[in-house]
Design an enzyme around this catalytic site. Structure first.
Site, short mmCIF file in Angstrom:
data_model
loop_
_atom_site.label_atom_id
_atom_site.label_comp_id
_atom_site.label_asym_id
_atom_site.label_seq_id
_atom_site.Cartn_x
_atom_site.Cartn_y
_atom_site.Cartn_z
N GLU A 32 -5.88 8.41 1.69
CA GLU A 32 -5.22 9.41 2.54
C GLU A 32 -5.06 8.82 3.92
O GLU A 32 -5.93 8.08 4.39
CB GLU A 32 -6.05 10.69 2.61
CG GLU A 32 -5.99 11.47 1.34
CD GLU A 32 -6.77 12.76 1.38
OE1 GLU A 32 -6.40 13.66 0.64
OE2 GLU A 32 -7.76 12.86 2.14
N GLY A 72 -1.61 -10.56 8.43
CA GLY A 72 -2.05 -10.59 7.03
C GLY A 72 -3.44 -10.08 6.77
O GLY A 72 -3.87 -10.05 5.61
N ALA A 97 -9.33 -0.76 8.55
CA ALA A 97 -9.04 -0.96 9.97
C ALA A 97 -8.95 -2.45 10.26
O ALA A 97 -9.74 -3.24 9.75
CB ALA A 97 -10.11 -0.32 10.84
N GLY A 117 -4.73 -6.93 7.07
CA GLY A 117 -4.70 -5.69 6.30
C GLY A 117 -4.32 -5.91 4.85
O GLY A 117 -4.92 -5.34 3.94
N TYR A 153 0.82 -0.10 2.58
CA TYR A 153 0.44 0.48 1.30
C TYR A 153 1.60 0.47 0.31
O TYR A 153 1.43 0.14 -0.86
CB TYR A 153 -0.13 1.88 1.50
CG TYR A 153 -1.36 1.86 2.37
CD1 TYR A 153 -2.49 1.14 1.98
CD2 TYR A 153 -1.41 2.52 3.58
CE1 TYR A 153 -3.62 1.08 2.78
CE2 TYR A 153 -2.54 2.48 4.38
CZ TYR A 153 -3.64 1.76 3.97
OH TYR A 153 -4.76 1.70 4.76
N ASN A 177 1.78 7.43 10.02
CA ASN A 177 0.96 6.25 10.26
C ASN A 177 1.78 5.02 9.88
O ASN A 177 2.28 4.93 8.76
CB ASN A 177 -0.32 6.32 9.42
CG ASN A 177 -1.29 5.20 9.71
OD1 ASN A 177 -0.90 4.09 10.02
ND2 ASN A 177 -2.57 5.51 9.58
#
Length: 138
Positions: free
Chosen positions: A94, A70, A61, A72, A105, A99
């Site tokens: 997951e 940057g 989060a 995350g 990712y 999202n």
């Protein structure tokens, strides 16, 4: 963690954990918390665990006002590095279908490997599907 989750996770999707769930994770072996700071405030966190040769990103989060800066990506790269140092050869996560974090990712080598129907239950009782992503650390 709970303060950041309250900001970062929309309650209609049911993705945030309770304080008790978060606290309970720290009693389990292989669990670690990664914090990101910006201007002396906690900008985000990642909660992860490793067991044998696999690791899982449980929660990530970032404070909404710091998204796109940057935080995350830094957290995710740190989790990848720590998982490797703990001997993991694969890292999984997951998240809710649709999202917007999927692009983060994907940019770090994660690929979709499955889906879970009705995995999340939002605050109105509506269900949302999840998707599972994985990445080799070898």
């Amino acid at each position: 963690m709970t303060a950041i989750m309250a900001e970062a996770f929309d309650p209609r999707f049911g993705e945030a954990w309770t304080a008790a769930q978060c606290t309970g994770m720290f009693s389990l072996p292989g669990v670690w918390l990664t914090l990101a700071e910006r201007n002396d405030i906690v900008a985000g966190f990642a909660l992860s665990r490793a067991s044998a040769d696999e690791a899982e990103l449980l929660l990530l989060a970032t404070r909404p006002k710091l998204r796109g800066k940057g935080v995350g990506g830094t957290l995710l790269r740190s989790v990848i590095s720590e998982a490797q140092s703990r001997g993991a050869i694969n890292l999984y996560l997951e998240m809710r279908v649709d999202n917007p974090a999927a692009s983060l990712y994907s940019s770090q080598g994660f690929i979709k490997i499955g889906e879970r129907t009705n995995y999340y239950r939002g605050n109105t009782g509506e269900s949302f599907d999840a998707q599972t992503f994985g990445r080799s650390l070898a």
